[in-house]
Design a protein around this motif. Structure first.
Motif, mmCIF file in Angstrom:
data_model
loop_
_atom_site.group_PDB
_atom_site.id
_atom_site.type_symbol
_atom_site.label_atom_id
_atom_site.label_comp_id
_atom_site.label_asym_id
_atom_site.label_seq_id
_atom_site.Cartn_x
_atom_site.Cartn_y
_atom_site.Cartn_z
ATOM 1 N N SER A 23 0.590 -1.354 0.099
ATOM 2 C CA SER A 23 0.267 0.500 -0.181
ATOM 3 C C SER A 23 1.411 1.310 -0.293
ATOM 4 O O SER A 23 0.703 2.267 -0.692
ATOM 5 C CB SER A 23 -1.158 -0.136 1.499
ATOM 6 N N THR A 64 -7.942 -0.626 -8.022
ATOM 7 C CA THR A 64 -7.706 0.125 -7.371
ATOM 8 C C THR A 64 -6.943 0.554 -6.249
ATOM 9 O O THR A 64 -6.283 1.548 -5.701
ATOM 10 C CB THR A 64 -9.202 0.731 -6.632
ATOM 11 N N ASN A 66 -5.092 0.791 -2.911
ATOM 12 C CA ASN A 66 -5.730 1.187 -1.859
ATOM 13 C C ASN A 66 -6.041 2.729 -2.023
ATOM 14 O O ASN A 66 -6.498 3.454 -1.078
ATOM 15 C CB ASN A 66 -4.255 1.996 -0.882
ATOM 16 N N ALA A 67 -6.595 2.522 -3.359
ATOM 17 C CA ALA A 67 -7.486 3.200 -3.752
ATOM 18 C C ALA A 67 -7.203 4.918 -3.827
ATOM 19 O O ALA A 67 -7.597 5.894 -3.306
ATOM 20 C CB ALA A 67 -8.474 4.162 -3.025
ATOM 21 N N GLY A 85 -14.818 1.581 -7.153
ATOM 22 C CA GLY A 85 -13.199 1.205 -6.707
ATOM 23 C C GLY A 85 -13.421 -0.337 -6.730
ATOM 24 O O GLY A 85 -14.506 -0.748 -6.033
ATOM 25 N N ASP A 87 -11.742 -4.152 -7.027
ATOM 26 C CA ASP A 87 -10.292 -5.123 -7.251
ATOM 27 C C ASP A 87 -10.052 -6.516 -6.336
ATOM 28 O O ASP A 87 -11.426 -6.434 -6.066
ATOM 29 C CB ASP A 87 -9.744 -4.113 -5.847
ATOM 30 N N ASN A 90 -9.592 -6.554 -1.307
ATOM 31 C CA ASN A 90 -10.292 -5.860 -0.294
ATOM 32 C C ASN A 90 -8.793 -5.011 0.671
ATOM 33 O O ASN A 90 -9.880 -4.872 1.832
ATOM 34 C CB ASN A 90 -11.489 -6.395 0.445
ATOM 35 N N TYR A 93 -7.999 -1.750 0.937
ATOM 36 C CA TYR A 93 -9.100 -0.567 0.604
ATOM 37 C C TYR A 93 -9.093 0.136 2.181
ATOM 38 O O TYR A 93 -8.367 -0.619 3.327
ATOM 39 C CB TYR A 93 -10.438 -0.873 0.599
ATOM 40 N N TYR A 97 -14.069 6.264 4.109
ATOM 41 C CA TYR A 97 -14.158 6.945 3.073
ATOM 42 C C TYR A 97 -15.319 8.251 2.744
ATOM 43 O O TYR A 97 -15.879 7.544 3.975
ATOM 44 C CB TYR A 97 -13.672 6.433 2.304
ATOM 45 N N SER A 102 -16.945 4.215 -3.092
ATOM 46 C CA SER A 102 -17.930 2.595 -2.675
ATOM 47 C C SER A 102 -16.877 1.827 -2.905
ATOM 48 O O SER A 102 -16.492 2.107 -4.176
ATOM 49 C CB SER A 102 -18.770 2.426 -3.255
ATOM 50 N N PHE A 103 -16.753 0.355 -3.318
ATOM 51 C CA PHE A 103 -15.668 -0.295 -2.628
ATOM 52 C C PHE A 103 -16.422 -1.361 -3.300
ATOM 53 O O PHE A 103 -16.726 -2.308 -2.613
ATOM 54 C CB PHE A 103 -14.255 -0.957 -1.980
#
Length: 278
Positions: A23, A64, A66-67, A85, A87, A90, A93, A97, A102-103
């Motif tokens: 990350s 994504t 660590n976005a 995002g 991936d 997770n 993540y 946020y 959203s993820f």
């Protein structure tokens, strides 16, 4: 074997780890890529980019991590545009946020059917170590499917062919080429992307190539990112038998880092490929 956490998505060959150390590297990577692109997160028509600051806009960030890109993009807009995002893992993540972010856990090879014609922008960056050659057309077709008409795709990948400036970094490049080949992947995939984007149905396909430098004392940020990234490949390299042990890999990387710092080299390239869904 190196004790790094790795993705567990069935069928995925993604080489790099999924942990706090990775990350941190992704944040460094984002910083140097953005600097190389003159501070820009998007290389798209200004008329399109300005329209993204709207409540009914949806943006998808593929792979994504660590976005960090998605979070940076969020800071540039004032609207409640929906930012998603996705991936295959997770673990990186963010814990906190904004509500419009959203993820999802999922693969670019098979987005949910409900995502068809749903996004104004798809951003996908540095999946070179994650997709086989046969998977790239599928991924880009999925990017196309989930975009609305008039929406844009932006792909960002790197060309590493000028990485080897001494015997150890040349050896590393040879090992990476073999690692990719053994897994039906192409270290030079960026060359193929413009034609794949056109074949998927995109119009107005543009290719921007920006030089960046890894070598020499003044290029500390990209070099630190590259060293961290390549050290993260230790497990797959040793597992595939391309080096005999973790210790041999570590010794090579220490010598590589010295070469990159002390020997001037040719620039490398970041390739940005963009296209519009008609």
């Amino acid at each position: 074997m190196a004790n790094r956490s790795r993705q567990s998505w069935q069928g995925s060959t993604y080489f790099l780890p999924c942990d706090n150390e990775e990350s941190h590297r992704l944040t460094l990577q984002h910083e140097f890529v953005t600097q190389t692109l003159s501070g820009s997160l998007l290389v798209l028509p200004e008329s399109f980019v300005s329209g993204l600051d709207s409540e009914d806009v949806k943006v998808l960030d593929v792979g994504t991590g660590n976005a960090v890109w998605l979070s940076d993009f969020h800071s540039t807009i004032s609207s409640t545009a929906q930012l998603v995002g996705v991936d295959i893992e997770n673990r990186m993540y963010p814990a906190m946020y904004p509500p419009q972010m959203s993820f999802e856990v999922g693969s670019v090879l098979e987005f949910p059917p409900s995502w068809s014609n749903n996004f104004n922008l798809v951003h996908q960056r540095l999946l070179l170590a994650g997709l086989k050659m046969s998977e790239w057309p599928i991924a880009i077709s999925e990017d196309f499917r989930v975009l609305k008409s008039g929406g844009y795709l932006q792909l960002v990948e790197v060309d590493l062919r000028n990485m080897g400036v001494g015997p150890n970094s040349a050896r590393l490049l040879k090992i990476l080429t073999e690692l990719f080949s053994l897994n039906n992947m192409d270290l030079n995939q960026a060359d193929r992307l413009p034609s794949l984007v056109r074949n998927a149905g995109f119009a107005d396909v543009q290719v921007l190539r920006k030089e960046w430098r890894l070598h020499g004392e003044s290029n500390k940020l990209p070099r630190e990112n590259a060293v961290r990234g390549h050290r993260g490949l230790k497990g797959p390299v040793v597992k595939c038998g391309l080096l005999s042990s973790d210790a041999e890999f570590d010794d090579m990387m220490a010598r590589v880092e010295t070469e990159w710092e002390s020997i001037p080299g040719d620039p490398l390239t970041i390739c940005v490929i963009t296209g519009r869904k008609p």
